[in-house]
Motif scaffolding. Structure first.
Motif, PDB file in Angstrom:
ATOM      1  N   TYR A  25       0.815  -1.216   0.000  1.00 24.95           N
ATOM      2  CA  TYR A  25       0.000   0.000   0.000  1.00 24.95           C
ATOM      3  C   TYR A  25       0.855   1.276   0.000  1.00 24.95           C
ATOM      4  O   TYR A  25       0.343   2.369   0.179  1.00 24.95           O
ATOM      5  CB  TYR A  25      -0.940   0.032   1.207  1.00 24.95           C
ATOM      6  N   GLY A  26       2.147   1.129  -0.173  1.00 29.17           N
ATOM      7  CA  GLY A  26       3.026   2.299  -0.238  1.00 29.17           C
ATOM      8  C   GLY A  26       2.980   3.133   1.028  1.00 29.17           C
ATOM      9  O   GLY A  26       2.866   4.360   0.966  1.00 29.17           O
ATOM     10  N   GLN A  27       3.040   2.471   2.180  1.00 25.65           N
ATOM     11  CA  GLN A  27       2.872   3.205   3.441  1.00 25.65           C
ATOM     12  C   GLN A  27       4.172   3.818   3.956  1.00 25.65           C
ATOM     13  O   GLN A  27       4.997   3.154   4.587  1.00 25.65           O
ATOM     14  CB  GLN A  27       2.245   2.278   4.490  1.00 25.65           C
ATOM     15  N   ASN A  28       4.350   5.097   3.668  1.00 23.81           N
ATOM     16  CA  ASN A  28       5.471   5.874   4.191  1.00 23.81           C
ATOM     17  C   ASN A  28       4.864   7.132   4.780  1.00 23.81           C
ATOM     18  O   ASN A  28       4.393   7.990   4.038  1.00 23.81           O
ATOM     19  CB  ASN A  28       6.463   6.234   3.074  1.00 23.81           C
ATOM     20  N   PHE A  29       4.818   7.201   6.091  1.00 21.75           N
ATOM     21  CA  PHE A  29       4.098   8.292   6.736  1.00 21.75           C
ATOM     22  C   PHE A  29       4.996   9.505   6.931  1.00 21.75           C
ATOM     23  O   PHE A  29       6.185   9.374   7.271  1.00 21.75           O
ATOM     24  CB  PHE A  29       3.524   7.828   8.079  1.00 21.75           C
ATOM     25  N   LEU A  30       4.426  10.674   6.751  1.00 25.45           N
ATOM     26  CA  LEU A  30       5.188  11.918   6.909  1.00 25.45           C
ATOM     27  C   LEU A  30       5.472  12.174   8.386  1.00 25.45           C
ATOM     28  O   LEU A  30       4.567  12.087   9.219  1.00 25.45           O
ATOM     29  CB  LEU A  30       4.389  13.083   6.348  1.00 25.45           C
ATOM     30  N   GLY A  55      -5.648   8.357   1.018  1.00 24.78           N
ATOM     31  CA  GLY A  55      -4.661   7.661   1.838  1.00 24.78           C
ATOM     32  C   GLY A  55      -4.221   8.441   3.062  1.00 24.78           C
ATOM     33  O   GLY A  55      -3.071   8.893   3.135  1.00 24.78           O
ATOM     34  N   PRO A  56      -5.099   8.607   4.061  1.00 23.24           N
ATOM     35  CA  PRO A  56      -4.722   9.383   5.252  1.00 23.24           C
ATOM     36  C   PRO A  56      -3.687   8.710   6.156  1.00 23.24           C
ATOM     37  O   PRO A  56      -3.097   9.376   7.014  1.00 23.24           O
ATOM     38  CB  PRO A  56      -6.051   9.557   5.997  1.00 23.24           C
ATOM     39  N   GLY A  57      -3.476   7.389   5.997  1.00 27.48           N
ATOM     40  CA  GLY A  57      -2.511   6.701   6.873  1.00 27.48           C
ATOM     41  C   GLY A  57      -2.997   6.734   8.316  1.00 27.48           C
ATOM     42  O   GLY A  57      -4.120   6.336   8.615  1.00 27.48           O
ATOM     43  N   GLU A  76      -9.266   5.641   2.848  1.00 23.60           N
ATOM     44  CA  GLU A  76      -8.121   4.798   3.229  1.00 23.60           C
ATOM     45  C   GLU A  76      -8.456   3.331   2.954  1.00 23.60           C
ATOM     46  O   GLU A  76      -9.464   2.828   3.425  1.00 23.60           O
ATOM     47  CB  GLU A  76      -7.793   5.016   4.712  1.00 23.60           C
ATOM     48  N   ASP A 101     -11.000   1.443  -1.436  1.00 25.49           N
ATOM     49  CA  ASP A 101      -9.914   1.599  -2.402  1.00 25.49           C
ATOM     50  C   ASP A 101     -10.286   2.773  -3.303  1.00 25.49           C
ATOM     51  O   ASP A 101     -11.312   2.720  -3.982  1.00 25.49           O
ATOM     52  CB  ASP A 101      -9.808   0.287  -3.205  1.00 25.49           C
ATOM     53  N   ILE A 102      -9.482   3.811  -3.326  1.00 27.46           N
ATOM     54  CA  ILE A 102      -9.822   5.021  -4.093  1.00 27.46           C
ATOM     55  C   ILE A 102     -10.015   4.707  -5.579  1.00 27.46           C
ATOM     56  O   ILE A 102     -10.799   5.374  -6.260  1.00 27.46           O
ATOM     57  CB  ILE A 102      -8.760   6.144  -3.897  1.00 27.46           C
ATOM     58  N   ASN A 125      -0.628  12.361   0.010  1.00 22.75           N
ATOM     59  CA  ASN A 125       0.734  11.860  -0.048  1.00 22.75           C
ATOM     60  C   ASN A 125       0.529  10.484  -0.671  1.00 22.75           C
ATOM     61  O   ASN A 125       0.208   9.530   0.003  1.00 22.75           O
ATOM     62  CB  ASN A 125       1.294  11.802   1.369  1.00 22.75           C
ATOM     63  N   PRO A 127       0.346   6.907  -2.475  1.00 19.22           N
ATOM     64  CA  PRO A 127       1.125   5.689  -2.684  1.00 19.22           C
ATOM     65  C   PRO A 127       1.534   5.681  -4.159  1.00 19.22           C
ATOM     66  O   PRO A 127       0.695   5.921  -5.034  1.00 19.22           O
ATOM     67  CB  PRO A 127       0.131   4.575  -2.372  1.00 19.22           C
ATOM     68  N   TYR A 129       2.240   3.637  -6.415  1.00 22.22           N
ATOM     69  CA  TYR A 129       1.716   2.731  -7.450  1.00 22.22           C
ATOM     70  C   TYR A 129       0.387   3.196  -8.047  1.00 22.22           C
ATOM     71  O   TYR A 129      -0.004   2.721  -9.097  1.00 22.22           O
ATOM     72  CB  TYR A 129       1.588   1.298  -6.897  1.00 22.22           C
TER      73      TYR A 129
HETATM   74  N1  SAM Z   1      -1.205  10.644   4.340  1.00 24.08           N
HETATM   75  C1  SAM Z   1      -0.344   9.870   5.192  1.00 24.08           C
HETATM   76  C2  SAM Z   1       0.918  10.644   5.464  1.00 24.08           C
HETATM   77  O1  SAM Z   1       1.186  11.604   4.733  1.00 24.08           O
HETATM   78  O2  SAM Z   1       1.646  10.319   6.398  1.00 24.08           O
HETATM   79  C3  SAM Z   1      -0.025   8.490   4.588  1.00 24.08           C
HETATM   80  C4  SAM Z   1       0.631   8.483   3.244  1.00 24.08           C
HETATM   81  S1  SAM Z   1       1.153   6.913   2.665  1.00 24.08           S
HETATM   82  C5  SAM Z   1       2.386   7.376   1.486  1.00 24.08           C
HETATM   83  C6  SAM Z   1      -0.115   6.364   1.559  1.00 24.08           C
HETATM   84  C7  SAM Z   1      -1.442   5.947   2.189  1.00 24.08           C
HETATM   85  O3  SAM Z   1      -2.375   5.578   1.163  1.00 24.08           O
HETATM   86  C8  SAM Z   1      -1.354   4.734   3.099  1.00 24.08           C
HETATM   87  O4  SAM Z   1      -2.058   4.993   4.279  1.00 24.08           O
HETATM   88  C9  SAM Z   1      -2.007   3.606   2.310  1.00 24.08           C
HETATM   89  O5  SAM Z   1      -2.592   2.609   3.120  1.00 24.08           O
HETATM   90  C10 SAM Z   1      -3.045   4.375   1.514  1.00 24.08           C
HETATM   91  N2  SAM Z   1      -3.466   3.709   0.264  1.00 24.08           N
HETATM   92  C11 SAM Z   1      -2.717   2.911  -0.546  1.00 24.08           C
HETATM   93  N3  SAM Z   1      -3.423   2.503  -1.609  1.00 24.08           N
HETATM   94  C12 SAM Z   1      -4.652   3.072  -1.486  1.00 24.08           C
HETATM   95  C13 SAM Z   1      -5.834   3.015  -2.271  1.00 24.08           C
HETATM   96  N4  SAM Z   1      -5.880   2.305  -3.405  1.00 24.08           N
HETATM   97  N5  SAM Z   1      -6.930   3.689  -1.850  1.00 24.08           N
HETATM   98  C14 SAM Z   1      -6.880   4.423  -0.682  1.00 24.08           C
HETATM   99  N6  SAM Z   1      -5.784   4.506   0.092  1.00 24.08           N
HETATM  100  C15 SAM Z   1      -4.679   3.861  -0.301  1.00 24.08           C
END
Ligand code: SAM
Length: 286
Positions: A25-30, A55-57, A76, A101-102, A125, A127, A129
């Motif tokens: 899910y590309g989880q890299n939190f700010l 993707g609020p994380g 999210e 899923d967005i 922010n 993900p 992919y």
């Molecule tokens: N916004 C947060 C921050 O800035 O710390 C988190 C950013 S993180 C790069 C990406 C977020 O998007 C993760 O929480 C992930 O689970 C979510 N995500 C990934 N694929 C998604 C999708 N298809 N639909 C909705 N959210 C998604």
């Protein structure tokens, strides 16, 4: 609840919920408050705004959005984050979290339902992919948008605003530039995230034009032509179009259209500007 935008506060909440980062899910939190403030400023959020966050994380940026916007809807995909978001956003009554899923959300209907079809701002922010599909979907499906402020991979940000003749130029550049004015707000180093990604990032702001930048009779066809000519980068424009099953132009028609804009039949798509693609599509007709 304190702000989350620090390594300490993020670690604390992650540990409390024993949250496991999901690479898929590309989880890299700010974890840098300075960057968060700059993103909010660049998005120009005001107390009148409806903001869609993708993707609020754990809710790091969402907290800032809730402070400055009228209403926030955050989508999210990871259900493990939902209880965390309930806690981190518990102080705000202007936010709604959707566990979806967005890529499967009908964003146009969402804007209609939640903001009476008026233009929305999008902040994410992203993900990495889903960057290209989501940007294309946002513009092409006619979602009412004022601007999009997103963190993306640095090279993707470059791709969005570059012009003909560079290696980054492609269908994404043309789609973005047809619909919006693209401005890179800042580069962001890997240290500003937890965990650290192995690519560099940038924040880009896309301000939607009231009218697209060029006049074209058939938008869909122009984008089919654009995609066809970048599908096979090393092929000439003529061969790219000839090899596209969805387009039925003869070689003579294509060569003629090129000559109408003063171009040689051996030109490649990567050398053509948005204005030239529009003119070619218009000359080629249906
Ligand atoms: N916004 C947060 C921050 O800035 O710390 C988190 C950013 S993180 C790069 C990406 C977020 O998007 C993760 O929480 C992930 O689970 C979510 N995500 C990934 N694929 C998604 C999708 N298809 N639909 C909705 N959210 C998604």
């Amino acid at each position: 609840m304190a702000y989350l935008g620090t390594p300490g506060a993020t670690r604390e909440i992650i540990n409390k919920y024993q949250f496991a980062f999901q690479k898929k899910y590309g989880q890299n939190f700010l974890v840098d408050a300075n960057i968060l403030e700059k993103i909010i400023e660049a998005a120009g959020i005001t107390a009148d705004d409806f903001v869609l966050e993708i993707g609020p994380g754990i809710g790091t940026m969402t907290q800032y959005l809730c402070e400055s916007a009228r209403r926030v809807v955050a989508v999210e995909v990871d259900k493990m984050l939902i209880p965390i978001l309930k806690e981190t956003l518990s102080e705000y009554d202007n936010v709604e979290i959707l566990n979806q899923d967005i890529l499967k959300v009908d964003i146009k209907s969402l804007a209609q339902e939640k903001n009476a079809g008026k233009p929305i701002k999008i902040v994410a922010n992203l993900p990495y992919y889903i960057t290209t599909p989501i940007i294309m979907e946002l513009f092409e499906s006619g979602v009412p948008i004022e601007n999009i402020t997103i963190m993306v991979q640095r090279e993707v940000a470059e791709r969005m605003r570059t012009g003909p003749g560079t290696k980054d130029y492609g269908a994404l550049s043309l789609a973005v530039q047809y619909y919006a004015q693209a401005q890179i707000v800042m580069n962001v180093s890997a240290q500003c995230f937890m965990p650290r990604p192995n690519v560099d990032s940038a924040v880009i702001r896309l301000e939607r034009y009231k009218e697209p930048r060029v006049r074209v009779n058939d938008e869909k066809q122009m984008f089919q032509i654009i995609r066809a000519s970048f599908n096979q980068r090393r092929k000439t424009f003529v061969n790219g179009l000839k090899n596209a099953p969805e387009l039925n132009f003869s070689k003579e028609q294509i060569v003629k259209a090129l000559s109408q804009i003063g171009k040689d039949e051996n030109i490649r798509g990567e050398k053509l500007t948005l204005e030239e693609f529009a003119a070619l599509s218009n000359y080629l007709g249906h």
